[in-house]
Write a protein that holds these residues in place. Structure first.
Motif, PDB file in Angstrom:
ATOM      1  N   UNK A   1      29.952  34.283  26.370  1.00  0.00           N
ATOM      2  CA  UNK A   1      29.353  35.469  26.619  1.00  0.00           C
ATOM      3  C   UNK A   1      28.686  35.597  27.683  1.00  0.00           C
ATOM      4  N   UNK A   2      27.822  34.805  27.860  1.00  0.00           N
ATOM      5  CA  UNK A   2      26.670  34.437  28.812  1.00  0.00           C
ATOM      6  C   UNK A   2      27.606  33.916  30.242  1.00  0.00           C
ATOM      7  N   UNK A   3      28.388  33.080  30.026  1.00  0.00           N
ATOM      8  CA  UNK A   3      29.116  32.742  31.213  1.00  0.00           C
ATOM      9  C   UNK A   3      29.917  34.189  31.787  1.00  0.00           C
ATOM     10  N   UNK A   4      30.741  34.729  30.750  1.00  0.00           N
ATOM     11  CA  UNK A   4      31.309  35.938  31.249  1.00  0.00           C
ATOM     12  C   UNK A   4      30.264  37.017  31.954  1.00  0.00           C
ATOM     13  N   UNK A   5      29.157  37.248  31.439  1.00  0.00           N
ATOM     14  CA  UNK A   5      28.059  38.111  32.152  1.00  0.00           C
ATOM     15  C   UNK A   5      27.977  37.748  33.335  1.00  0.00           C
ATOM     16  N   UNK A   6      27.570  36.529  33.416  1.00  0.00           N
ATOM     17  CA  UNK A   6      27.029  36.012  34.863  1.00  0.00           C
ATOM     18  C   UNK A   6      28.193  35.917  35.827  1.00  0.00           C
ATOM     19  N   UNK A   7      29.477  35.878  35.432  1.00  0.00           N
ATOM     20  CA  UNK A   7      30.537  35.966  36.358  1.00  0.00           C
ATOM     21  C   UNK A   7      30.656  37.575  36.768  1.00  0.00           C
ATOM     22  N   UNK A   8      30.521  38.391  35.741  1.00  0.00           N
ATOM     23  CA  UNK A   8      30.484  39.698  36.189  1.00  0.00           C
ATOM     24  C   UNK A   8      29.578  40.019  37.126  1.00  0.00           C
ATOM     25  N   UNK A   9      28.108  39.363  37.029  1.00  0.00           N
ATOM     26  CA  UNK A   9      27.061  39.575  37.808  1.00  0.00           C
ATOM     27  C   UNK A   9      27.342  39.143  39.255  1.00  0.00           C
ATOM     28  N   UNK A  10      28.095  38.082  39.322  1.00  0.00           N
ATOM     29  CA  UNK A  10      28.497  37.801  40.811  1.00  0.00           C
ATOM     30  C   UNK A  10      29.433  38.843  41.432  1.00  0.00           C
ATOM     31  N   UNK A  11      30.653  39.091  40.665  1.00  0.00           N
ATOM     32  CA  UNK A  11      31.720  39.988  40.990  1.00  0.00           C
ATOM     33  C   UNK A  11      31.216  41.446  41.461  1.00  0.00           C
ATOM     34  N   UNK A  12      30.131  41.715  40.630  1.00  0.00           N
ATOM     35  CA  UNK A  12      29.489  43.123  40.868  1.00  0.00           C
ATOM     36  C   UNK A  12      28.697  43.295  42.146  1.00  0.00           C
ATOM     37  N   UNK A  13      27.872  42.152  42.376  1.00  0.00           N
ATOM     38  CA  UNK A  13      27.058  42.239  43.506  1.00  0.00           C
ATOM     39  C   UNK A  13      27.364  41.300  44.520  1.00  0.00           C
ATOM     40  N   UNK A  14      28.771  41.181  45.029  1.00  0.00           N
ATOM     41  CA  UNK A  14      29.338  40.203  45.744  1.00  0.00           C
ATOM     42  C   UNK A  14      28.680  40.092  47.095  1.00  0.00           C
ATOM     43  N   UNK A  15      28.273  41.213  47.677  1.00  0.00           N
ATOM     44  CA  UNK A  15      27.778  41.274  48.956  1.00  0.00           C
ATOM     45  C   UNK A  15      26.181  40.676  49.039  1.00  0.00           C
ATOM     46  N   UNK A  16      25.457  41.141  47.866  1.00  0.00           N
ATOM     47  CA  UNK A  16      24.107  40.782  47.697  1.00  0.00           C
ATOM     48  C   UNK A  16      24.074  39.103  47.678  1.00  0.00           C
ATOM     49  N   UNK A  17      24.966  38.888  46.511  1.00  0.00           N
ATOM     50  CA  UNK A  17      24.740  37.247  46.457  1.00  0.00           C
ATOM     51  C   UNK A  17      25.725  36.365  47.665  1.00  0.00           C
ATOM     52  N   UNK A  18      26.393  37.226  48.147  1.00  0.00           N
ATOM     53  CA  UNK A  18      27.112  36.510  49.671  1.00  0.00           C
ATOM     54  C   UNK A  18      25.984  36.141  50.570  1.00  0.00           C
TER      55      UNK A  18
ATOM     56  N   UNK B   1      25.860  32.576  50.588  1.00  0.00           N
ATOM     57  CA  UNK B   1      26.654  32.309  51.462  1.00  0.00           C
ATOM     58  C   UNK B   1      28.034  32.581  50.517  1.00  0.00           C
ATOM     59  N   UNK B   2      29.123  33.052  51.094  1.00  0.00           N
ATOM     60  CA  UNK B   2      30.353  33.190  50.750  1.00  0.00           C
ATOM     61  C   UNK B   2      31.154  32.142  49.882  1.00  0.00           C
ATOM     62  N   UNK B   3      30.927  31.054  50.524  1.00  0.00           N
ATOM     63  CA  UNK B   3      31.675  29.812  49.917  1.00  0.00           C
ATOM     64  C   UNK B   3      30.924  29.159  48.680  1.00  0.00           C
ATOM     65  N   UNK B   4      29.494  29.213  48.891  1.00  0.00           N
ATOM     66  CA  UNK B   4      28.861  28.619  47.785  1.00  0.00           C
ATOM     67  C   UNK B   4      29.033  29.566  46.470  1.00  0.00           C
ATOM     68  N   UNK B   5      28.866  30.871  46.826  1.00  0.00           N
ATOM     69  CA  UNK B   5      29.114  31.996  45.976  1.00  0.00           C
ATOM     70  C   UNK B   5      30.125  31.871  44.820  1.00  0.00           C
TER      71      UNK B   5
END
Length: 732
Positions: A636-653, A657-661
């Protein structure tokens, strides 16, 4: 054929011989229609059978003649074994729908007509129709099955959501692929929420499905005091991480741009905490209706005398509506006097409601919050929002037909005008006291403001009214349908490049997921299992704390061959110590596993050490343990953190950087039994995701470096919402 002989004690009836005399019909359909119509007129239900049944009563027979190309009806047995029915309601055969009626139900259902309106339409077209509401429900079920023939329940459900242009998210059990949580909302609902984002009501309802999954309803309120549905969530369990997932789904649908001023819920602790994490800047109120129901139910068990009960209800209502803290203290003293002989009720009110939550439902505190009069989560869904706006624009109530209100006519809702008029009439009656409640709670002019404008012979300006009440349209600054600036070229390019690098088995898995996304009717998601209970956290009775809150040393579990680290989840929260005995002082100096790995300066602050299994998922197991979950919920933690990356794509990009994200996303996307090195938790980058996703302060201890991570999008939470993990190489 032998004639019918009534059994002993029964009565035979014969009132149909003339009506069913031998007749000729041009077609089979004409024959059946005439027989059914005549049978109902006589009070009997005629059914079709291909085989003779002895003792069945009236028996007629239809025979086809090739010579005349016609059907002949003849009576075989004229005797009935029961008297005619006075009413046809309740007869299963009589309640059946004809083919034309069934097609009408299908057409009206496709237009979202409510079942009781469909039934009314059927009875208007056919006064002899005796169908019930259950007949309509059964027909709708049959229609749904026909439309989704060959599909599983989940395939049909997801196909219906996609066909209805719903926005939906779902989670499945990673081992069984059973559906666990389902979030869905309609773009039209989100557009209305954009226009009225100030208030959000949330409440769970039950007994809505055969899987016994709670249904969380999220509701908004318009300026005309009508409610509208924002979203629905079927949840596997009513736990904090389920609620957090649901609220994050809601937040992500709007790109994180909307934050309600006020959130009203019942006293569901997991939901309340999830709201604080996902919407940290929103004020939280408790539903007074739910509180009153709970208090009355609990108190009535002890207070039996009617005079005491009436006094208690009156004093409790006065306490809840106390306008000032002084009035609250006075009303509380009077209530405690009534409950002098009922210490259980008195302690219940103090421990459960007043001590911790009085600021969330007592008027002395809630009246300082701009909640527009919403202090309950009760809902009355309507579809007349636009009509209520036009009604406010086109009507002037005689109560406000004066110069003082002329600038407000047709520009604010009638509900707001009526509240101002009530306040003004109270002032004219001589009661000029003003606690500014109307201004602080509703954003409307209060008594002293009204007196000031009235004495100056001025009209109330429009800007003295909160913008919430001035909103009489569903338009919003953001157009949900304007998607010209949304593209996926960069994401598709990155996915394609990484797809080529994956092994064959992973490629098949990616393609399967893409096909299911494009065509939900082929999904492999299974129906959820039926749960007996969905509330609360797992019991801790099987995990007793020993040795001053520190787990007793145990043998190291089998570890992955590449793993040379141990992850320990630490919680710096206060834990009740177990009862001490005479040998406690000696136990205090016990040498626990891994304790000596920490600097001695930290030992007094360590209340609990939890060693998790080292299978490559150990970092995620440690986070799950620190969040109050079982370590086996690492997925569940893995899924939540993947959702965090997907939800805030621009912020973490921008941050990674897009490739490392994308590489970080791939490292999280592993759910096998033993994770290889490339899928271990990556610190420090994952620490930022954890702190932001769960709105916690994360401390990571190690011999090389110790780091603290704060959430990116909210203020740091209080000290009791901090979690600590430690990473120690076994051999250095």
């Amino acid at each position: 054929m032998a004639s019918f002989q009534p059994n002993e004690g029964n009565e035979a009836f014969n009132n149909s011989s003339e009506c069913f005399a031998e007749k000729v019909f041009k077609s089979y359909d004409d024959l059946i229609e005439w027989v059914q119509k005549m049978g109902r007129a006589l009070g009997y239900i005629i059914i079709i059978r291909r085989k003779k049944i002895r003792g069945s009563g009236l028996l007629t027979k239809g025979k086809y003649s090739k010579l005349n190309d016609s059907w002949t009806l003849s009576v075989v047995c004229e005797i009935h074994n029961h008297e005619p029915a006075k009413d046809m309601e309740g007869h299963a055969f009589a309640m059946r729908l004809t083919d034309n009626e069934f097609r009408l139900v299908a057409d009206l259902s496709a237009k979202n007509v409510k079942p009781h309106d469909i039934l009314s339409t059927l009875k208007e077209q056919n006064p002899e129709n005796v169908s019930t509401l259950q007949t309509i429900y059964n027909a709708k079920t049959k229609i749904w099955k026909n439309e989704h023939e060959g599909m599983t329940q989940m395939q049909g459900l997801l196909s219906s959501l996609k066909k209805g242009v719903y926005i939906y998210y779902y989670r499945t059990n990673n081992l069984s692929t059973e559906l666990e949580d389902l979030f869905f909302t309609h773009p039209r609902s989100l557009e209305i929420w954009q226009a009225f984002p100030q208030v959000m009501l949330m409440d769970a309802t039950y007994k809505t499905n055969k899987y016994k999954m709670p249904l969380l309803e999220v509701v908004g309120v318009t300026s005309t005091r009508l409610t509208f549905c924002i979203a629905f969530v079927f949840m596997h369990e009513e736990k904090e991480f389920n609620y957090m997932w649901a609220l994050n789904c809601l937040k992500s649908t709007m790109g994180g741009s909307l934050c309600p001023r006020v959130i009203v819920t019942d006293r569901e602790l997991a939901l309340m905490k999830a709201c604080r994490i996902v919407f940290p800047n929103s004020k939280q109120l408790l539903c007074r209706w739910h509180i009153n129901q709970s208090v009355w139910k609990r108190a009535r068990q002890s207070i039996r005398r009617e005079d005491y009960w009436n006094s208690f209800c009156t004093r409790w209502a006065s306490l809840v509506l106390s306008q000032t803290e002084e009035a609250y203290n006075l009303n509380l003293t009077q209530l405690q006097t009534i409950l002098f002989e009922y210490s259980g009720v008195r302690d219940y009110l103090h421990d459960v409601w007043l001590h911790k939550y009085k600021h969330m439902f007592i008027a002395a505190w809630t009246d300082k919050i701009l909640h527009y009069g919403n202090n309950t989560s009760n809902r009355s869904h309507v579809t007349a929002i636009k009509a209520s706006f036009e009604y406010s624009k086109g009507r002037i109530n005689h109560r406000v037909n004066m110069k003082m209100f002329e600038l407000l006519w047709n520009y604010i809702s009638l509900e707001a005008l009526n509240m101002i008029a009530n306040e003004f009439e109270r002032c004219k009656s001589g009661d000029v006291s003003c606690g500014c409640q109307l201004r602080t709670c509703y954003g409307l002019p209060c008594a002293h403001e009204l007196i000031m404008y009235f004495n100056a012979s001025k009209s109330l300006p429009l800007d003295s009214i909160d913008s919430f009440w001035r909103k009489l349209t569903l338009s919003s600054p953001i157009n949900m349908r304007d998607d010209d600036d949304i593209h996926c070229d960069d994401e598709v390019k990155i996915i394609t490049e990484n797809f080529e690098k994956q092994p064959r088995s992973i490629k098949h898995n990616i393609l399967r997921n893409l096909r299911e996304f494009i065509n939900p009717s082929k999904t492999s998601v299974l129906e959820p299992s039926v749960h007996k209970t969905t509330r609360g956290r797992p019991s801790l009775k099987k995990k007793p704390l020993k040795y001053n809150g520190v787990d007793a040393p145990i043998e190291d579990p089998h570890r992955h061959s590449c793993s040379n680290t141990y992850e320990l989840g630490l919680s710096f929260t206060n834990i009740h110590e177990p009862p001490r005995h005479s040998s406690y002082a000696n136990q205090q100096n016990y040498s626990y596993s891994y304790m000596n790995e920490f600097p001695k300066v930290l030992h007094p602050y360590i209340k609990q050490v939890h060693n998790v299994e080292g299978d490559g998922h150990c970092g995620f197991r440690a986070i799950a343990s620190c969040l109050g979950l079982h370590q086996d919920e690492w997925y569940q933690i893995r899924v939540n953190l993947m959702e965090e990356l997907e939800t805030h794509t621009t912020e973490y990009g921008d941050m990674f950087g897009s490739e490392y994200r994308f590489q970080l996303y791939n490292s999280l996307n592993f759910f096998g039994e033993e994770a290889p090195l490339q899928n271990w938790m990556i610190i420090p980058d994952t620490g930022v995701l954890i702190a932001s996703r769960y709105n916690v302060v994360l401390h990571c201890f190690s011999r090389r470096a110790s780091t603290t991570y704060l959430p990116l999008r909210s203020t740091p939470p209080p000290a009791h919402e901090r979690i600590v993990i430690a990473n120690w190489p076994r051999l250095w």
